[in-house]
Design a protein around this motif. Sequence first.
Motif, PDB file in Angstrom:
ATOM      1  N   MET A   1     -17.079 -12.412 -37.612  1.00  0.00           N
ATOM      2  CA  MET A   1     -18.257 -12.162 -36.566  1.00  0.00           C
ATOM      3  C   MET A   1     -19.625 -11.608 -37.538  1.00  0.00           C
ATOM      4  SD  MET A   1     -17.590 -10.114 -33.125  1.00  0.00           S
ATOM      5  CE  MET A   1     -17.858  -8.520 -33.261  1.00  0.00           C
ATOM      6  N   VAL A  36     -13.198   0.838 -32.399  1.00  0.00           N
ATOM      7  CA  VAL A  36     -13.303  -0.728 -32.859  1.00  0.00           C
ATOM      8  C   VAL A  36     -12.152  -1.235 -32.034  1.00  0.00           C
ATOM      9  CG1 VAL A  36     -12.936  -2.139 -34.873  1.00  0.00           C
ATOM     10  CG2 VAL A  36     -14.500  -0.366 -35.180  1.00  0.00           C
ATOM     11  N   GLY A  37     -10.869  -0.766 -32.227  1.00  0.00           N
ATOM     12  CA  GLY A  37      -9.690  -1.271 -31.480  1.00  0.00           C
ATOM     13  C   GLY A  37      -9.880  -1.380 -30.144  1.00  0.00           C
ATOM     14  N   ARG A  38     -10.712  -0.543 -29.258  1.00  0.00           N
ATOM     15  CA  ARG A  38     -10.912  -0.637 -27.942  1.00  0.00           C
ATOM     16  C   ARG A  38     -12.027  -1.730 -27.929  1.00  0.00           C
ATOM     17  NH1 ARG A  38     -12.041   5.571 -25.706  1.00  0.00           N
ATOM     18  NH2 ARG A  38      -9.932   6.039 -25.833  1.00  0.00           N
ATOM     19  N   ALA A  39     -13.017  -1.782 -28.594  1.00  0.00           N
ATOM     20  CA  ALA A  39     -13.950  -2.825 -28.694  1.00  0.00           C
ATOM     21  C   ALA A  39     -13.332  -4.360 -28.702  1.00  0.00           C
ATOM     22  CB  ALA A  39     -14.908  -2.744 -29.654  1.00  0.00           C
ATOM     23  N   GLN A  40     -12.274  -4.294 -29.753  1.00  0.00           N
ATOM     24  CA  GLN A  40     -11.709  -5.599 -29.632  1.00  0.00           C
ATOM     25  C   GLN A  40     -10.679  -6.027 -28.547  1.00  0.00           C
ATOM     26  OE1 GLN A  40      -9.505  -5.082 -33.428  1.00  0.00           O
ATOM     27  NE2 GLN A  40     -11.254  -5.945 -34.783  1.00  0.00           N
ATOM     28  N   ARG A  41     -10.122  -5.032 -27.998  1.00  0.00           N
ATOM     29  CA  ARG A  41      -9.339  -5.163 -26.702  1.00  0.00           C
ATOM     30  C   ARG A  41     -10.307  -5.714 -25.788  1.00  0.00           C
ATOM     31  NH1 ARG A  41      -6.488  -0.884 -28.731  1.00  0.00           N
ATOM     32  NH2 ARG A  41      -7.567   0.275 -27.491  1.00  0.00           N
ATOM     33  N   TYR A  42     -11.380  -4.814 -25.521  1.00  0.00           N
ATOM     34  CA  TYR A  42     -12.323  -5.312 -24.339  1.00  0.00           C
ATOM     35  C   TYR A  42     -12.787  -6.594 -24.665  1.00  0.00           C
ATOM     36  CZ  TYR A  42     -16.380  -5.196 -21.510  1.00  0.00           C
ATOM     37  OH  TYR A  42     -17.482  -5.558 -20.730  1.00  0.00           O
ATOM     38  N   VAL A  43     -13.238  -7.086 -25.853  1.00  0.00           N
ATOM     39  CA  VAL A  43     -13.861  -8.315 -26.202  1.00  0.00           C
ATOM     40  C   VAL A  43     -12.712  -9.508 -25.807  1.00  0.00           C
ATOM     41  CG1 VAL A  43     -14.706  -9.813 -28.154  1.00  0.00           C
ATOM     42  CG2 VAL A  43     -15.467  -7.616 -27.735  1.00  0.00           C
ATOM     43  N   SER A  44     -11.252  -9.194 -26.302  1.00  0.00           N
ATOM     44  CA  SER A  44     -10.291 -10.024 -25.961  1.00  0.00           C
ATOM     45  C   SER A  44      -9.967 -10.061 -24.453  1.00  0.00           C
ATOM     46  CB  SER A  44      -9.057  -9.489 -26.626  1.00  0.00           C
ATOM     47  OG  SER A  44      -8.012 -10.190 -26.316  1.00  0.00           O
ATOM     48  N   ASP A  45     -10.059  -8.935 -23.743  1.00  0.00           N
ATOM     49  CA  ASP A  45     -10.006  -9.073 -22.211  1.00  0.00           C
ATOM     50  C   ASP A  45     -11.068  -9.960 -21.589  1.00  0.00           C
ATOM     51  OD1 ASP A  45      -7.478  -7.543 -22.288  1.00  0.00           O
ATOM     52  OD2 ASP A  45      -8.592  -5.839 -21.909  1.00  0.00           O
ATOM     53  N   LYS A  47     -12.935 -12.405 -23.259  1.00  0.00           N
ATOM     54  CA  LYS A  47     -12.442 -13.606 -23.595  1.00  0.00           C
ATOM     55  C   LYS A  47     -11.477 -14.318 -22.360  1.00  0.00           C
ATOM     56  CE  LYS A  47     -13.594 -13.968 -28.501  1.00  0.00           C
ATOM     57  NZ  LYS A  47     -13.198 -14.068 -29.782  1.00  0.00           N
TER      58      LYS A  47
END
Length: 170
Positions: A1, A36-45, A47
């Motif tokens: 990214m 960062v983990g929350r942001a990654q989970r949010y982006v994954s959700d 997606k």
Amino acid sequence: MFDVSFSELMLIGVIALIVIGPERLPKVARTIGHLVGRAQRYVSDVKTDIQREMDLDELNNLKGQMEEAAKSVKSSMQDATDSLRAPLDEAQQALKDASASVESLVDSAKAEASDNKQDKPQERIPEPLSEPPAEAAPPAADAPAAEQDTATLPLPGFDDTSKTKTGTPT
């Protein structure tokens, strides 16, 4: 990214150590890791939701295409049925007409026959004679064999006197 190299990460770590201090740096790093983990989970959700919506749209499009194809097949089958039914209906009507004409011919023939019976007197049919005519005399015993009736000739293999087949026990 993001295109961040190892040297750039080291530079950010050194600046964070100087600004935050060594006591609070582990706690801040843990909090940044959670964020960062929350942001990654949010982006994954997000997606996954977008992918699900795209799949749902594709399925709806596919469903629409299948329904359209089913309607097309149904209409073509209805057209084929109608095209086959028309000659059958015509043939059935022709058969009914022919049957009606045959019935009218039979009725007119019956009417003519009954009219003819009433107009003509009945002819008397002669009764059969009880005895055969005496014209044919039985052949004489002294007549040659060629002139004898074939019904009185003995059959080969049969004895004339006993009327049984010779050579077989009775």
